[in-house]
Design a protein around this motif. Structure first.
Motif, PDB file in Angstrom:
ATOM      1  N   PRO A  65     -26.912   9.048 100.943  1.00  0.00           N
ATOM      2  CA  PRO A  65     -26.370   7.885 101.655  1.00  0.00           C
ATOM      3  C   PRO A  65     -25.842   6.783 100.746  1.00  0.00           C
ATOM      4  N   ASN A  66     -26.339   6.711  99.509  1.00  0.00           N
ATOM      5  CA  ASN A  66     -25.949   5.619  98.621  1.00  0.00           C
ATOM      6  C   ASN A  66     -25.075   6.115  97.477  1.00  0.00           C
ATOM      7  N   THR A  88     -28.878  15.262  89.686  1.00  0.00           N
ATOM      8  CA  THR A  88     -27.701  14.469  90.034  1.00  0.00           C
ATOM      9  C   THR A  88     -26.883  15.226  91.080  1.00  0.00           C
ATOM     10  N   ALA A  89     -26.520  14.537  92.147  1.00  0.00           N
ATOM     11  CA  ALA A  89     -25.627  15.103  93.159  1.00  0.00           C
ATOM     12  C   ALA A  89     -24.202  14.658  92.856  1.00  0.00           C
ATOM     13  N   ILE A  90     -23.250  15.563  93.014  1.00  0.00           N
ATOM     14  CA  ILE A  90     -21.851  15.239  92.744  1.00  0.00           C
ATOM     15  C   ILE A  90     -21.030  15.553  93.991  1.00  0.00           C
ATOM     16  N   THR A  91     -20.326  14.547  94.476  1.00  0.00           N
ATOM     17  CA  THR A  91     -19.564  14.662  95.718  1.00  0.00           C
ATOM     18  C   THR A  91     -18.064  14.690  95.441  1.00  0.00           C
ATOM     19  N   ASN A  92     -17.350  15.523  96.197  1.00  0.00           N
ATOM     20  CA  ASN A  92     -15.886  15.620  96.204  1.00  0.00           C
ATOM     21  C   ASN A  92     -15.330  16.468  95.063  1.00  0.00           C
ATOM     22  N   LEU A  93     -16.096  17.485  94.656  1.00  0.00           N
ATOM     23  CA  LEU A  93     -15.546  18.503  93.765  1.00  0.00           C
ATOM     24  C   LEU A  93     -14.877  19.580  94.602  1.00  0.00           C
ATOM     25  N   GLU A  94     -13.867  20.232  94.043  1.00  0.00           N
ATOM     26  CA  GLU A  94     -13.122  21.230  94.810  1.00  0.00           C
ATOM     27  C   GLU A  94     -12.807  22.460  93.965  1.00  0.00           C
ATOM     28  N   LEU A  95     -12.469  23.558  94.671  1.00  0.00           N
ATOM     29  CA  LEU A  95     -12.010  24.803  94.064  1.00  0.00           C
ATOM     30  C   LEU A  95     -10.633  25.134  94.629  1.00  0.00           C
ATOM     31  N   LYS A  96      -9.592  24.582  94.038  1.00  0.00           N
ATOM     32  CA  LYS A  96      -8.241  24.845  94.536  1.00  0.00           C
ATOM     33  C   LYS A  96      -7.903  26.325  94.503  1.00  0.00           C
ATOM     34  N   ASN A  97      -8.398  27.007  93.466  1.00  0.00           N
ATOM     35  CA  ASN A  97      -8.036  28.411  93.299  1.00  0.00           C
ATOM     36  C   ASN A  97      -8.807  29.355  94.205  1.00  0.00           C
ATOM     37  N   GLY A 403     -31.282  11.274  88.825  1.00  0.00           N
ATOM     38  CA  GLY A 403     -31.493  10.299  89.877  1.00  0.00           C
ATOM     39  C   GLY A 403     -30.227   9.618  90.329  1.00  0.00           C
ATOM     40  N   ARG A 404     -29.102  10.329  90.198  1.00  0.00           N
ATOM     41  CA  ARG A 404     -27.815   9.682  90.444  1.00  0.00           C
ATOM     42  C   ARG A 404     -26.973  10.460  91.442  1.00  0.00           C
ATOM     43  N   HIS A 405     -26.028   9.756  92.032  1.00  0.00           N
ATOM     44  CA  HIS A 405     -25.036  10.346  92.929  1.00  0.00           C
ATOM     45  C   HIS A 405     -23.661   9.970  92.393  1.00  0.00           C
ATOM     46  N   ILE A 406     -22.943  10.966  91.881  1.00  0.00           N
ATOM     47  CA  ILE A 406     -21.582  10.745  91.379  1.00  0.00           C
ATOM     48  C   ILE A 406     -20.617  11.088  92.512  1.00  0.00           C
ATOM     49  N   ARG A 407     -19.881  10.103  92.951  1.00  0.00           N
ATOM     50  CA  ARG A 407     -18.971  10.303  94.093  1.00  0.00           C
ATOM     51  C   ARG A 407     -17.544  10.022  93.649  1.00  0.00           C
ATOM     52  N   TYR A 408     -16.718  11.075  93.648  1.00  0.00           N
ATOM     53  CA  TYR A 408     -15.317  10.906  93.272  1.00  0.00           C
ATOM     54  C   TYR A 408     -14.494  10.431  94.461  1.00  0.00           C
ATOM     55  N   ASN A 436      -9.180  19.394  84.293  1.00  0.00           N
ATOM     56  CA  ASN A 436      -8.276  18.341  83.808  1.00  0.00           C
ATOM     57  C   ASN A 436      -9.061  17.195  83.183  1.00  0.00           C
ATOM     58  N   GLY A 437     -10.296  17.507  82.770  1.00  0.00           N
ATOM     59  CA  GLY A 437     -11.145  16.497  82.152  1.00  0.00           C
ATOM     60  C   GLY A 437     -12.587  16.950  82.199  1.00  0.00           C
ATOM     61  N   GLN A 438     -13.509  16.040  81.945  1.00  0.00           N
ATOM     62  CA  GLN A 438     -14.929  16.343  82.012  1.00  0.00           C
ATOM     63  C   GLN A 438     -15.638  15.309  82.884  1.00  0.00           C
ATOM     64  N   VAL A 439     -16.856  15.653  83.277  1.00  0.00           N
ATOM     65  CA  VAL A 439     -17.660  14.742  84.092  1.00  0.00           C
ATOM     66  C   VAL A 439     -18.439  13.850  83.125  1.00  0.00           C
ATOM     67  N   ASP A 440     -17.750  12.870  82.584  1.00  0.00           N
ATOM     68  CA  ASP A 440     -18.350  12.009  81.560  1.00  0.00           C
ATOM     69  C   ASP A 440     -19.534  11.206  82.097  1.00  0.00           C
ATOM     70  N   GLU A 441     -19.523  10.951  83.407  1.00  0.00           N
ATOM     71  CA  GLU A 441     -20.586  10.132  83.990  1.00  0.00           C
ATOM     72  C   GLU A 441     -21.942  10.843  83.986  1.00  0.00           C
ATOM     73  N   LEU A 442     -21.928  12.175  83.808  1.00  0.00           N
ATOM     74  CA  LEU A 442     -23.152  12.946  83.948  1.00  0.00           C
ATOM     75  C   LEU A 442     -24.106  12.755  82.774  1.00  0.00           C
TER      76      LEU A 442
END
Length: 448
Positions: A65-66, A88-97, A403-408, A436-442
């Motif tokens: 929620p946060n 860590t939960a990561i939101t809004n990742l995708e698999l275009k292929n 303990g984090r939520h990374i939301r793109y 096209n980059g890395q998840v630097d926030e992780l």
């Protein structure tokens, strides 16, 4: 300067046709000076694992929620409460292929992030998966470069999903674009792969009759080794060997009760617990032993195949999983999908708690491992591959900030996360698939 010969890291206890690898002990660290010990056992990541959850999720009950924090967990992620500081939960990742959206491509793209060749025959073509890229580097000094596990005993063949060969749903791991690596679901076979004496069903049964326990054949060597260790190492060794014996006991119990199982499943191989949860926990425990004993440093685990019609009576869901995911926005069906999602997360959470409770070097087994948990599908009702349910666990030895939520704000390639985890595990790449980059926030310095 005090010098002391250390115990080699690749030490095995050997008995009659068996060998038992050992966990990391203090005696394996060269004991010249305190500073030398620090250099010899640096805080670093040593292992990487991947757990696949089939058929996406109910995103409304999954998403924390946060923004930025896991201080409050969502209903589906609530079982992670005891280990959330390592997740860590990561939101809004995708698999275009993975498009066009199918179950086959959800599974096949999860670790490859490439487009599967559409074919119903044996001319399938995908790509080398991240676990095998990791295994080619960090898996070369262990008994097994990688370990592929699953929960489904039977792998279907032929065409499984809209013109895609079943091989794409059966296998998470590919060592080359044309070489899928079959996963093992039978605990007894996995155990013997880790600790010795495989062979045919008849041979394995004969081995069981010959020896009640793997550890019984190395009792004398265990006693000899313990006499050379300090109290801390003796405790570590005892706990590790007790874990092996407990896994043996559960496998043997399953084997002894299978013949009396009233369920109409005549093809059930011996040694597989009847309840899904018991089977899954046993497979997770085998992963813990494999990592703790440094038998492998790379593991993939498929909790169920895409399009699985498995039911989950343990949590009150008697409907088959796959039809429920095509819920047509029926609230009752969506709630049942969420129950299954939460159940799967709870099994993963139990495993993480055990890893966190296992000391190793200057931390815990969880600190020195990275696990990615998730699915290649987002909303199963429409077969999309965006806003994927993704968790990353462990990694404190590599400065992972839990303990984090990374939301793109916008869809971001899952390949970015794969690239990040590979690099943190010691596999240095500039790009992977459509990254096209890395998840630097992780990762990074922990907040003070």
């Amino acid at each position: 300067m005090i010098t002391k010969k250390s115990l080699p890291r690749r030490t095995f206890l050997r008995g009659l046709g068996a060998s038992v690898s050992l966990p990391l002990l203090d005696a394996m660290i060269p004991s010249m000076t305190a500073a030398a010990q620090t250099v010899a056992a640096p805080s670093k990541l040593r292992r990487i694992g991947y757990v696949y959850m089939p058929m996406g999720c109910d995103v409304t009950r999954w998403t924390p929620p946060n923004a930025n924090t896991l201080e409050e967990l969502s209903p589906t992620l609530s079982p992670l409460a005891k280990v959330k500081d390592s997740v860590t939960a990561i939101t809004n990742l995708e698999l275009k292929n993975a498009y066009p959206g199918t179950h086959a491509t959800s599974n096949s793209a999860f670790l490859s992030a490439v487009t599967a060749k559409r074919t119903e025959s044996t001319d399938y073509f995908l790509g080398t998966t991240v676990d095998q890229i990791a295994a080619s580097t960090i898996g070369q000094k262990t008994q097994l470069p990688s370990l592929e596990l699953a929960m489904d005993l039977l792998a279907t063949v032929g065409q499984c999903d809209n013109g895609y060969a079943c091989v794409y749903q059966n296998n998470l791991s590919w060592s080359s674009p044309t070489t899928p690596l079959p996963a093992e679901a039978h605990p007894r076979i996995v155990f013997e792969t880790l600790f010795g004496e495989g062979g045919s069903v008849a041979q394995r049964k004969a081995n069981l009759a010959k020896r009640a326990s793997l550890l019984d054949s190395v009792t004398e060597e265990i006693t000899r080794l313990k006499n050379t260790l300090g109290p801390s190492d003796q405790n570590k060794l005892t706990q590790y060997l007790d874990s092996i014996r407990e896994v043996e006991r559960r496998i043997q119990q399953a084997e002894s009760t299978t013949s009396d199982n009233p369920l109409p499943d005549l093809d059930r191989p011996k040694g597989v617990p009847a309840a899904y949860a018991d089977h899954a926990k046993l497979m997770f425990d085998l992963q813990l032993l494999a990592f703790q004993g440094d038998i492998t440093r790379v593991i993939t685990f498929q909790l169920a195949r895409e399009t699985s019609n498995r039911t989950y009576p343990e949590v009150g869901v008697s409907d088959p999983h796959h039809p429920l995911t095509h819920h047509g926005n029926d609230p009752d069906k969506i709630a049942k999908v969420a129950k299954i999602n939460q159940f799967h997360v709870s099994l993963f959470a139990d495993f993480l708690e055990k890893m966190q409770a296992t000391p190793e070097a200057d931390g815990t087994l969880l600190d020195h491992s990275l696990y990615l948990y998730g699915s290649g599908m987002g909303n199963p009702n429409v077969h999309d591959h965006t806003n994927l349910p993704i968790l990353v666990a462990g990694g404190a030895a590599g400065n992972m900030r839990g303990g984090r939520h990374i939301r793109y704000d916008k869809p971001t390639p899952l390949a970015n996360l794969h690239l990040t985890l590979l690099n943190k595990a010691g596999v240095n790449l500039d790009s992977f698939a459509d990254s096209n980059g890395q998840v630097d926030e992780l990762f990074g310095a922990l907040d003070v």
